[in-house]
Design a protein around this motif. Structure first.
Motif, PDB file in Angstrom:
ATOM      1  N   ASN A  31       0.806  -1.226   0.000  1.00 20.70           N
ATOM      2  CA  ASN A  31       0.000   0.000   0.000  1.00 20.70           C
ATOM      3  C   ASN A  31       0.840   1.277   0.000  1.00 20.70           C
ATOM      4  OD1 ASN A  31      -2.522  -1.413   0.068  1.00 20.70           O
ATOM      5  ND2 ASN A  31      -2.209  -1.775   2.265  1.00 20.70           N
ATOM      6  N   MET A  32       1.971   1.247  -0.695  1.00 21.76           N
ATOM      7  CA  MET A  32       2.779   2.449  -0.831  1.00 21.76           C
ATOM      8  C   MET A  32       2.746   3.000  -2.254  1.00 21.76           C
ATOM      9  SD  MET A  32       6.804   3.110   0.195  1.00 21.76           S
ATOM     10  CE  MET A  32       6.496   2.830   1.938  1.00 21.76           C
ATOM     11  N   ALA A  33       2.290   2.218  -3.204  1.00 28.33           N
ATOM     12  CA  ALA A  33       2.328   2.621  -4.606  1.00 28.33           C
ATOM     13  C   ALA A  33       1.510   3.890  -4.857  1.00 28.33           C
ATOM     14  CB  ALA A  33       1.840   1.487  -5.498  1.00 28.33           C
ATOM     15  N   ASP A  34       0.315   3.979  -4.268  1.00 23.47           N
ATOM     16  CA  ASP A  34      -0.518   5.160  -4.497  1.00 23.47           C
ATOM     17  C   ASP A  34       0.159   6.429  -3.995  1.00 23.47           C
ATOM     18  OD1 ASP A  34      -2.551   3.847  -5.807  1.00 23.47           O
ATOM     19  OD2 ASP A  34      -3.751   3.519  -4.003  1.00 23.47           O
ATOM     20  N   LYS A  35       0.817   6.336  -2.842  1.00 22.65           N
ATOM     21  CA  LYS A  35       1.519   7.505  -2.308  1.00 22.65           C
ATOM     22  C   LYS A  35       2.662   7.909  -3.241  1.00 22.65           C
ATOM     23  CE  LYS A  35       2.158   7.889   2.130  1.00 22.65           C
ATOM     24  NZ  LYS A  35       2.668   7.736   3.526  1.00 22.65           N
TER      25      LYS A  35
END
Length: 400
Positions: free
Chosen positions: A372-376
């Motif tokens: 869940n770091m890709a969107d950031k």
């Protein structure tokens, strides 16, 4: 003892596809007496020592790479085993190479920033009366000179595994310890206290038009980024080796080493092979946050920003819109393909396409989509391509 400083590529016997080089193959076939390759000659000299009553020796790699002793041992063992298979040496020679009481390959961690020879240093030497200080640039764009410009700060930590004794190098600053501690010092440096900071400055130095790391440290925004990567996000999960204090190490990096104007190091040099560095320099910290009961990976800001900065770097256009030459990288063609249709000023990007890149564990160390770091990362990347000047604007938001 024999020490090695031959760069990481010097230990390689194969090409990028895993095939042995022609000279290596010929050495395997012809044997130690006529070896021509570098490692082949070293292995041949070791064979001479084996014949001289199997005298003990330590082969100490001092090149800046993880588990360097094992890499050197693997190269030497490959020659020994191939020579045995071809009937050119006895099985006892292979046993000698593999016996740590006879031949040791200690691990080491070396840390001393040594850029290529610089013209400003040459001018200083000429002014002081030194002669023949002109340096040469080879066809492969490597530099050779009669002088070395390097920083005063230096660390050399070596596994204390010397079957034939050693000089008292500890009296001149070398730290001897066990293998586990050497590994911890190397992990501290590479994953937290120096290398991640260096890579962050390299990426944004290129994007913001800098040609010296020391000049970047005069920019309060970049200095704050270095501090945020090191102190705020790295230090909480640092591996403490016990023999070097991690916080004091970072203090020295950001307060003394990187601002040193007499170390003419460039962000362009540090940006070389970045695709090979991100997994270790940032992926390990991300993993530490994922495995922590105390720290939340969602709290990371500087690290996602640096990863987004690398995507922005792949465009090959700086923050003023000027095209720059990207540093060499074995995966540059492959990774640049993901951003080839993106232009400064675009309001939308193909997030699914870029997500495929961000999932690559061989580059980032972790699947950034899965954690869940890709969107950031992609949000920050979009901000940095919004317009000229957007990189500095986004940097200011992250550090202030």
């Amino acid at each position: 003892m024999v020490s090695f400083t031959i760069t990481e590529k010097g230990y390689s016997l194969t090409d990028s596809r895993g095939n042995y080089g022609q000279q290596i193959v010929e050495d395997f076939t012809n044997g130690p007496e006529v070896a021509e390759s570098y490692i082949g000659k070293v292995a041949a000299l070791l064979h001479c020592r084996f014949l001289a009553e199997q005298l003990p020796i330590a082969f100490v790699s001092m090149d800046n790479m993880s588990h360097n002793g094992d890499i050197l041992k693997s190269a030497i063992h490959t020659f020994a085993s191939n020579w045995q298979e071809n009937g050119l040496v006895t099985p006892e020679f292979v046993a000698y190479v593999n016996d740590p009481e006879k031949v040791s390959f200690p691990w080491s961690m070396i840390d001393k920033i040594t850029p290529r020879p610089d013209e400003t240093v040459a001018q200083m030497l000429r002014k002081d009366g030194f002669e023949e200080v002109d340096y040469k640039i080879t066809q492969k764009n490597t530099y050779t000179a009669a002088f070395v410009n390097a920083e005063e700060t230096e660390y050399l930590v070596i596994e204390d595994a010397f079957p034939n004794g050693r000089p008292p190098l500890d009296k001149v600053g070398v730290i001897f310890t066990d293998r586990h501690t050497v590994n911890q010092v190397e992990t501290m440096k590479v994953t937290t206290c120096l290398n991640p900071i260096h890579t962050a400055l390299a990426i944004f130095g290129c994007l913001l038009g800098y040609e010296r790391i020391s000049d970047e440290m005069k920019n309060p925004l970049l200095k704050k980024l270095a501090e945020k990567v090191g102190y705020q996000e790295g230090l909480p999960v640092v591996v403490d080796p016990g023999i070097i204090n991690p916080k004091e190490f970072i203090d020295e990096v950001v307060g003394v080493r990187l601002p040193n104007p007499f170390i003419p190091d460039t962000p362009q040099r540090i940006a070389t092979d970045t695709s090979q560095k991100l997994a270790i320099r940032f992926g390990k910290t991300i993993e530490s946050y994922l495995n922590s009961d105390t720290y939340d990976v969602a709290s990371l800001e500087a690290i996602p920003f640096v990863l987004a900065g690398w995507l922005r770097y792949l465009l090959g256009v700086d923050d003023t819109g000027k095209v720059f030459e990207k540093s060499s990288d074995p995966r540059m063609t492959e990774v640049s393909a993901f951003v080839k249709d993106i232009k400064i000023g675009d309001t939308t990007i193909d997030r699914l396409n870029l997500g495929a890149l961000l999932k690559d564990k061989t580059i980032f160390g972790v699947d950034l989509v899965a954690v869940n770091m890709a969107d950031k990362v992609l949000d920050l990347f979009e901000e940095m391509i919004a317009s000229e000047g957007a990189v500095e604007k986004t940097l200011r938001k992250i550090v202030e």
